[in-house]
Design an enzyme around this catalytic site. Structure first.
Site, PDB file in Angstrom:
ATOM      1  N   LEU A 141       0.863  -1.174   0.000  1.00  0.00           N
ATOM      2  CA  LEU A 141       0.000   0.000   0.000  1.00  0.00           C
ATOM      3  C   LEU A 141       0.898   1.221   0.000  1.00  0.00           C
ATOM      4  O   LEU A 141       1.965   1.221   0.626  1.00  0.00           O
ATOM      5  CB  LEU A 141      -0.888   0.034   1.254  1.00  0.00           C
ATOM      6  CG  LEU A 141      -1.946  -1.058   1.425  1.00  0.00           C
ATOM      7  CD1 LEU A 141      -2.654  -0.876   2.766  1.00  0.00           C
ATOM      8  CD2 LEU A 141      -2.949  -1.047   0.287  1.00  0.00           C
ATOM      9  N   ASP A 142       0.479   2.279  -0.688  1.00  0.00           N
ATOM     10  CA  ASP A 142       1.230   3.526  -0.637  1.00  0.00           C
ATOM     11  C   ASP A 142       1.292   4.012   0.808  1.00  0.00           C
ATOM     12  O   ASP A 142       0.395   3.738   1.612  1.00  0.00           O
ATOM     13  CB  ASP A 142       0.558   4.599  -1.494  1.00  0.00           C
ATOM     14  CG  ASP A 142       0.637   4.287  -2.983  1.00  0.00           C
ATOM     15  OD1 ASP A 142       1.539   3.534  -3.374  1.00  0.00           O
ATOM     16  OD2 ASP A 142      -0.202   4.803  -3.742  1.00  0.00           O
ATOM     17  N   ARG A 143       2.326   4.758   1.102  1.00  0.00           N
ATOM     18  CA  ARG A 143       2.521   5.238   2.466  1.00  0.00           C
ATOM     19  C   ARG A 143       1.313   6.023   2.976  1.00  0.00           C
ATOM     20  O   ARG A 143       0.931   5.917   4.139  1.00  0.00           O
ATOM     21  CB  ARG A 143       3.774   6.114   2.505  1.00  0.00           C
ATOM     22  CG  ARG A 143       4.127   6.629   3.892  1.00  0.00           C
ATOM     23  CD  ARG A 143       5.413   7.422   3.851  1.00  0.00           C
ATOM     24  NE  ARG A 143       5.698   8.026   5.128  1.00  0.00           N
ATOM     25  CZ  ARG A 143       6.722   8.833   5.362  1.00  0.00           C
ATOM     26  NH1 ARG A 143       7.554   9.123   4.390  1.00  0.00           N
ATOM     27  NH2 ARG A 143       6.908   9.346   6.557  1.00  0.00           N
ATOM     28  N   ARG A 243      -5.248   5.705  -8.369  1.00  0.00           N
ATOM     29  CA  ARG A 243      -4.940   7.137  -8.413  1.00  0.00           C
ATOM     30  C   ARG A 243      -4.828   7.636  -9.853  1.00  0.00           C
ATOM     31  O   ARG A 243      -5.376   8.695 -10.209  1.00  0.00           O
ATOM     32  CB  ARG A 243      -3.648   7.410  -7.643  1.00  0.00           C
ATOM     33  CG  ARG A 243      -3.718   7.036  -6.187  1.00  0.00           C
ATOM     34  CD  ARG A 243      -2.356   6.954  -5.536  1.00  0.00           C
ATOM     35  NE  ARG A 243      -1.715   8.264  -5.460  1.00  0.00           N
ATOM     36  CZ  ARG A 243      -0.502   8.450  -4.964  1.00  0.00           C
ATOM     37  NH1 ARG A 243       0.210   7.417  -4.499  1.00  0.00           N
ATOM     38  NH2 ARG A 243       0.012   9.670  -4.919  1.00  0.00           N
TER      39      ARG A 243
END
Length: 330
Positions: A141-143, A243
């Site tokens: 997962l992105d930060r 995104r």
């Protein structure tokens, strides 16, 4: 510099690491050692398998004997930033069994070290569980994305879950707040994505005809005059997929500082939004060890719920019941 290993080590490969690439094994075993140095050891023949030089892509076999040379690593004082995790990972464990862990990752926490950060979720878990023979991320997962994250405790489980992901047999759904009124109740998007690095070393993704096939199913949950809450179901797993797909459609995610709308993001900070509004909410799959169906849900974090409440004050027009959608389990 300090010595991480002061002498030559000899290791025998056990069943938990059978089939793993040698370079990946070394990066996990030699924690804190730069990846470039690991590959230098392999190129120079300092790491040996059964007394022979091998390629970094070599797949480990049961009872292989590995020679690991003395290795040096930088201490945090020499420029490597150590960020303690803002919460106890133990309190965020939703499920654990002999094969896997399911975590509710908070926003602002990296899943692994890198880019100047030594401590991520996987490093913290390994540090907290020194007796664990195997701990690896199943996905990432992105930060700035919160929500459900899988960690495998056995190599066989990791391989099996990767197969489920590869063949779209694991259901992954996210909640995203986007700019604008999303026109479709449901929309299936298939935009090929291309990943590249900028001159400054930043990772970016664009829609490009020559990119990799990437598919997302969007479902509209709730609308406001200037925003829409969507459920995004991943039908493929590309970097920054949700995104970039939404930005390409003209509905950037709130708080996205890479692909979003700078002016709108600035306006949302007045409502209290301090992060990207993207949350891994649901995850379902068949357990590789006993074939039982598993389904997990992570509710929206309170700061994101507050944003929706403040948007509602501006005139809510509901097209679904996101509260029920978030809580319903399979």
């Amino acid at each position: 510099m300090t010595l991480s290993k002061a002498f030559v080590e000899w290791l025998e490969v056990d069943e938990d690491h059978v089939g793993q690439r040698l370079d990946n094994f070394l990066q996990g075993y030699l924690k804190g050692v730069p990846k470039s140095h690991v590959y230098r050891l392999l190129r120079n023949g300092e790491v040996r398998v059964n007394s022979k030089r091998v390629d970094p892509s070599y797949r480990l076999q049961n009872q292989d004997r590995l020679r690991i040379p003395p290795v040096r690593r930088a201490t945090p004082e020499e420029g490597e930033m150590v960020l303690p995790l803002p919460v106890s990972l133990h309190s965020e464990i939703l499920h654990e069994d002999e094969g896997l862990l399911v975590l509710n990752k908070p926003a602002g926490v990296a899943v692994h070290g890198g880019s100047g950060i030594r401590l991520g979720v996987i490093e913290q878990l390994r540090q907290d569980r020194p007796e664990a023979r195997f701990l690896e991320l199943v996905h990432r997962l992105d930060r700035d994305t919160s929500g459900l994250l899988l960690v495998a405790k056995k190599r066989a489980v990791l391989v099996a879950l990767h197969e489920l992901l590869r063949h779209n047999r694991m259901e992954k759904s996210y909640l995203a707040l986007v700019q604008g009124r999303f026109p479709q109740a449901r929309q299936r998007v298939n935009f090929p994505l291309h990943k590249y690095m900028t001159a400054s070393g930043e990772r970016r993704v664009v829609v490009q005809a020559e990119g990799k096939p990437s598919e997302t199913l969007f479902t509209r949950l709730q609308t406001w005059p200037e925003a829409t809450l969507l459920e995004a179901r991943l039908l493929s797993g590309r970097t920054h997929q949700i995104r970039v797909h939404l930005a390409h459609l003209g509905f950037p995610i709130a708080g996205d500082d890479k692909y979003g709308n700078y002016d709108w993001n600035h306006q949302l900070t007045r409502l209290g939004l301090k992060r990207m509004f993207l949350h891994a909410a649901r995850l379902s799959f068949v357990h590789p060890l006993d074939q039982r169906p598993l389904a997990f849900e992570a509710p929206l974090p309170p700061p994101l719920v507050q944003i929706l409440t403040r948007l509602a004050r501006s005139g809510e027009e509901s097209v679904a019941a996101p509260g029920r959608a978030r809580q319903k389990q399979k």
